[in-house]
Design an enzyme around this catalytic site. Structure first.
Site, short mmCIF file in Angstrom:
data_model
loop_
_atom_site.label_atom_id
_atom_site.label_comp_id
_atom_site.label_asym_id
_atom_site.label_seq_id
_atom_site.Cartn_x
_atom_site.Cartn_y
_atom_site.Cartn_z
CG ASN A 7 -1.73 1.20 1.42
OD1 ASN A 7 -1.87 2.00 0.49
ND2 ASN A 7 -2.31 1.37 2.60
CD1 TRP A 8 3.90 1.22 -2.57
CD2 TRP A 8 3.71 2.09 -4.64
NE1 TRP A 8 4.70 0.48 -3.41
CE2 TRP A 8 4.60 1.00 -4.69
CE3 TRP A 8 3.45 2.79 -5.81
CZ2 TRP A 8 5.22 0.60 -5.87
CZ3 TRP A 8 4.06 2.38 -6.99
CH2 TRP A 8 4.94 1.30 -7.01
CE LYS A 9 -0.17 3.48 4.66
NZ LYS A 9 -0.09 3.67 6.10
CG HIS A 94 -5.79 2.34 5.44
ND1 HIS A 94 -5.35 3.27 6.34
CD2 HIS A 94 -4.78 1.44 5.29
CE1 HIS A 94 -4.12 2.94 6.72
NE2 HIS A 94 -3.75 1.84 6.09
CD GLU A 143 -3.64 -1.93 7.78
OE1 GLU A 143 -2.52 -2.21 7.33
OE2 GLU A 143 -4.26 -0.91 7.45
N GLY A 149 2.66 2.55 10.63
CA GLY A 149 3.71 3.55 10.39
C GLY A 149 4.53 3.91 11.62
CB SER A 179 5.26 -1.38 11.81
OG SER A 179 4.88 -0.04 12.00
N GLY A 200 2.86 -1.01 4.28
CA GLY A 200 2.93 0.39 3.85
C GLY A 200 4.38 0.81 3.65
P1 PGA Z 1 2.81 0.52 7.58
O1 PGA Z 1 1.38 0.75 6.90
O2 PGA Z 1 3.35 -0.78 7.05
O3 PGA Z 1 3.63 1.71 7.21
O4 PGA Z 1 2.57 0.44 9.07
C1 PGA Z 1 0.47 -0.31 6.79
C2 PGA Z 1 -0.85 0.24 6.32
O5 PGA Z 1 -1.26 1.29 6.83
O6 PGA Z 1 -1.51 -0.35 5.45
#
Ligand code: PGA
Length: 221
Positions: A7-9, A94, A143, A149, A179, A200
């Protein structure tokens, strides 16, 4: 088969995406045997990424969201109808969208319906047992908000204790996100209770992401 979903957001521009593809494809992708990789770039890059991986069965493309509306006069919205044929998966609900975009359980249920009607597989994100899960969504991503993050990824024990409190749709896949990285991927992959990870931060850098896939493959071989 386990799923690794990137997920590159709302990150990367055109030149970043070109560089990511070039660097990532320079690695040996034939090692990917026991995992399926789903790449979810921002909308503008879906076609580019899709073209780059169209000959590799180990990869699919996903969107990060879709409109709750049917096709029509909704400037800026991207509907399931528009995405149909472009993506196989879509992330819905999300926690960032619940938080910053104020998406409600009703809106999210509508989005899940739109995706199902267009034969796009929903990856429906929940923050915990408090979040309703629409019927028949094929992928549930748990999540925990504090793990996203933050570098504070949840332990298998924590994840499984939450999983035991959730009623999952029959036949659904249970994904963990928060994470996940190359150092902890093996523990997640080795649990029969976890069908994949939503990644992410560790998917943004092609070298780091490849190392994560390598770790996953190592623990599954
Ligand atoms: P992250 O994000 O791996 O940076 O924690 C995961 C997500 O929000 O899908």
């Amino acid at each position: 088969m386990k799923y690794i979903i990137a997920n590159w957001k709302a990150q990367k521009n055109l030149s970043d995406v070109h560089s990511w593809i070039e660097a990532f494809k320079s690695y040996d992708l034939s090692i990917i045997k026991n995992t399926h990789v789903v790449l979810c770039p921002p909308y503008p890059f879906i076609t580019l990424v899709s073209e780059a991986f169209k000959d590799n069965q180990s990869f699919s493309i996903g969107a990060q969201d879709l409109s709750s509306f049917a096709p029509g006069k909704y400037t800026g919205e991207v509907t399931a109808h528009s995405l149909s044929g472009l993506v196989t998966f879509v992330i819905i609900g999300h926690s960032e969208r619940r938080n910053f975009l104020k998406e409600t359980p009703e809106i999210l249920a509508q989005k899940a319906d739109r995706a199902a009607a267009a034969s796009i597989k929903s990856i429906f994100c929940i923050r915990g047992p408090q979040d309703a899960i629409p019927t028949d969504v094929p992928f549930i991503a748990y999540e925990p908000v504090g793990a996203i993050g933050s570098g504070k990824n949840a332990s298998i024990e924590e994840i499984l204790s939450v999983k035991s409190m959730i009623t999952l749709p029959p036949q659904s896949m249970f994904i963990y996100g928060g994470s996940a990285n190359q150092h902890d991927i093996e523990s997640y992959m080795s649990s029969d209770e976890i069908d994949g990870v939503l990644v992410g931060t560790a998917s943004l850098d092609p070298t780091e992401f490849y190392a994560l896939i390598e770790g996953a493959e190592r623990s599954l071989s």
